[in-house]
Design an enzyme around this catalytic site. Structure first.
Site, PDB file in Angstrom:
ATOM      1  N   GLY A 105      19.665  64.360  62.240  1.00 54.63           N
ATOM      2  CA  GLY A 105      18.707  65.316  61.098  1.00 54.63           C
ATOM      3  C   GLY A 105      18.728  67.050  61.178  1.00 54.63           C
ATOM      4  O   GLY A 105      18.381  67.180  60.328  1.00 54.63           O
TER       5      GLY A 105
ATOM      6  N   CYS B 238      28.637  43.084  37.685  1.00 55.05           N
ATOM      7  CA  CYS B 238      30.312  43.817  37.249  1.00 55.05           C
ATOM      8  C   CYS B 238      31.215  42.729  36.456  1.00 55.05           C
ATOM      9  O   CYS B 238      30.827  41.458  36.582  1.00 55.05           O
ATOM     10  CB  CYS B 238      30.929  44.030  38.662  1.00 55.05           C
ATOM     11  SG  CYS B 238      32.097  44.179  39.336  1.00 55.05           S
TER      12      CYS B 238
ATOM     13  N   CYS C 228      33.875  40.906  39.126  1.00 53.14           N
ATOM     14  CA  CYS C 228      33.256  39.397  40.389  1.00 53.14           C
ATOM     15  C   CYS C 228      31.822  39.557  40.503  1.00 53.14           C
ATOM     16  O   CYS C 228      31.523  38.640  41.083  1.00 53.14           O
ATOM     17  CB  CYS C 228      32.817  40.346  42.445  1.00 53.14           C
ATOM     18  SG  CYS C 228      32.211  42.009  42.216  1.00 53.14           S
TER      19      CYS C 228
END
Lengths: 359, 285
Positions: free
Chosen positions: B32, B241, B244
């Site tokens: 980080g 979606c 799909c």
């Protein structure tokens, strides 16, 4: 379906680039511009691209101008992207601009001085009237009258002031200067690094910043001590030889700006220097650079440093036009993933706000 | 595919790659933490992925298989451009399958398909400093990170809640890495943040213009900042979606007409394509 239209494709890119090439060429009935013509007749564009592209090569800079259709920032970018791939086999000795073969040298602080004022090829004192005769192709202009070159040395104005103790001396250092193309800037940045960043910085940005110091954003009282333009020799010391040899010439413009300094507890009042040096003939840039260089010295000279031009981070992080144009123009890239999450978040926040209003 | 002549493998010279790999190693050692590096000018513009490209260029080898996505999709123009760049200067095989790639360079998304050990996810980062909107001075933010002084960000989140009832950050949502460094996850939607936590793959972040590299090593804790009474909430469109049927994936909203018509589609084209193919296989059986 709509989906296909939203996403770009390999073919779209190819076709777009083919169109770009066609636009670059323009009307094929007209003769194509040669790189040599650009180099000779758009010479100040070439100079600017060399300065901001940080690479002294007139031929490559002219090619970049041609390839970029005259977009000088794009051309500087092309040159930078080429420069970055070049192997680095050594560093030159410091340029001696005092030994410059001068084509132009003016001082605004002395009416006359050793070596004299040499006006040189300048737009200064021209009347900015469009010359319609240039619209027609004609014979080249008659050669400019020449007088024998003065053999007299041309000492730098700042040196003359320094002899009298009026000009603050620059600290002398044998330390190798940092290289901002190899090490990222860290703050506070020392002056060699600042000057490097300014030398490749955007002319327009530095012009605006320099101008702001004249208008009260930063306490500037500048005089043009000297501007000189000409050729200087580049020398290197190959390790196998152990002494300096000349490897070529650079055309550079140098500006030394003389500024007031009120003095401090440890220093008597004296003049201080703002310094500008750029590749090629770039007077506006060299002058702006020297104003900004001086403004950036505010903190070390114990002056108030509240204006934008006096802030190292503000100036140095934003003066590079290749960085700036990249980041500004990246907004053209698709952002629909983030925009979608903004949409959903905004709908959520609005729903909460409306619900509260209804209660 | 042939490589471009006149350039080193993967464009950068070997000394530069070594310098970048050193920065990456340091970044991995301090999860980080932003490591400054000598970012080079690249033939693509700053802000268009030069950091990610430099990281990829310095870790890629001929045996690698590269996937490049932008907005989750392989066929967005900039992803196409970067994939072509590496095909041209490194000649490496490329793929659109998340599971097949050894290196995935991404802008704005983490793939839906979970990544595994040995894979590397390279993020393109515009602004590496998570605090820059609160404190623009880099010298000052450096000090704040050194002292782990992240009060500014907590106050900002608190103010959001006081004003709106919610934290109003929807992407580039700040995370705490390994309990020590506040980190910008790059502008991925907050929806993707949980995928960073203890991810088996190595996550590398390259910011070219800002000249910083940082990293999240495999299996490192990555926590999205929040408050006990206002836990982190990833956001996605409440829809499935249209191709799909996924109700789990992050969706793009597509405007279908000028009467408010909308359609939602997976932003991750590989994930969506795999699911559609699976449905077709099932139907065929």
């Amino acid at each position: 379906m709509a989906y296909v239209a939203v996403k770009g494709g390999e073919r779209a890119i190819e076709h777009a680039h083919a169109w770009l090439a066609e636009e670059r060429r323009g009307d094929p009935a007209l003769p194509e511009l040669t790189v040599a013509q650009v180099e000779q007749q758009m010479s100040l564009a070439v100079d600017r691209v060399m300065a901001e592209g940080a690479c002294f090569d007139r031929g490559l800079a002219a090619l970049a101008v041609k390839q970029a259709r005259g977009d000088l920032i794009e051309a500087a970018f092309l040159l930078r992207a080429y420069r970055t791939t070049l192997p680095r086999f050594g560093a030159s000795m410091p340029l001696d601009t005092g030994a410059m073969r001068v084509r132009r040298r003016i001082s605004a602080t002395y009416k006359d001085l050793p070596g004299g004022q040499v006006l040189g090829p300048t737009f200064d004192y021209t009347h900015r009237l469009l010359d319609f005769a240039l619209a027609a192709e004609g014979e080249p202009p008659p050669p400019a009258p020449e007088s024998p070159a003065e053999a007299a040395a041309m000492p730098r104005v700042t040196g003359i002031l320094a002899q009298e103790g009026l000009m603050a001396a620059e600290p002398h250092s044998e330390a190798e200067p940092g290289d901002l193309t190899r090490e990222p800037l860290a703050f506070p940045a020392d002056r060699p690094l600042r000057l490097q960043a300014l030398a490749r910085g955007d002319e327009g940005f530095l012009l605006g910043l320099g101008y702001s110091t004249q208008r009260g954003y930063g306490n500037a009282h500048p005089f043009v001590g000297e501007i000189r333009l000409g050729e200087v020799a580049v020398e290197i010391v190959p390790p196998e030889l152990g002494f300096a040899i000349e490897i070529g010439d650079l055309t550079v413009t140098e500006c030394q700006m003389v500024n007031q300094f009120a003095g401090s507890r440890t220093e008597p009042p004296q003049f201080t220097r703002g310094y500008g040096l750029v590749f090629g003939h770039g007077e506006r840039k060299a002058m702006a650079m020297s104003l900004v260089d001086r403004a950036l010295r505010a903190a070390e000279l114990g002056e108030d440093a509240e204006a934008p031009a006096q802030s190292q981070e503000f100036v140095l992080y934003h003066c590079d036009n290749v960085e700036a144009t990249g980041f500004v123009e990246h907004l053209k890239l698709p952002h629909y993933v983030d925009f979608q999450s903004e949409l959903e978040k905004l709908r959520q926040l609005r729903a909460t706000a409306m619900q509260e209003a209804a209660e | 595919m042939s490589t471009a002549t006149g350039y080193n493998f993967a464009y950068l010279d070997e000394d530069t790659k070594r310098m970048i790999r050193r920065a990456i190693l340091k970044a991995v050692a301090i999860p980080g933490h932003q490591v400054p590096f000598g970012s080079r000018e690249m033939p693509l513009p700053y802000g268009w992925g030069t950091g990610g490209i430099q990281v990829t260029a310095s870790i890629i080898g001929p045996q690698d298989r590269l996937k490049v996505i932008d907005q989750g999709a392989d066929d967005t123009t900039n992803a196409v451009s970067i994939r072509r760049f590496f095909a041209r200067v490194a000649g490496v095989p490329t793929t659109e399958r998340t599971s097949e790639a050894s290196i995935i360079q991404t802008r704005h998304r983490i793939p839906e398909t979970p990544l595994r050990e040995g894979q590397i996810l390279v993020y393109q980062v515009p602004m590496p400093e998570p605090l820059f909107r609160l404190e623009p001075r880099v010298a000052e933010t450096k000090r704040l990170h050194a002292m782990a002084d992240y009060g500014l960000m907590h106050v900002r989140l608190y103010e959001d809640i006081a004003r709106h009832g919610h934290i109003a950050i929807s992407y580039n949502y700040p995370v705490m890495v390994n309990g020590r460094y506040l980190m910008a996850p790059s502008p991925i939607p907050a929806f993707d943040n949980p995928k960073m936590d203890r991810m088996p793959a190595l996550q590398l972040f390259g910011a070219g213009r800002e000249k910083r590299i940082y990293a999240v090593p495999p299996y490192t804790a990555v926590r999205s900042l929040d408050f006990e009474d206002h836990p982190f909430e990833p956001v996605r469109a409440k829809a499935a979606c249209a191709l799909c049927g996924s109700r789990e994936s992050y969706l793009d909203e597509v405007v279908t007409d000028d009467r408010g018509g909308r359609m939602f589609l997976c932003s991750d084209t590989d994930y969506c394509g795999e699911r559609q193919a699976a449905v077709q296989r099932d139907a065929a059986e």
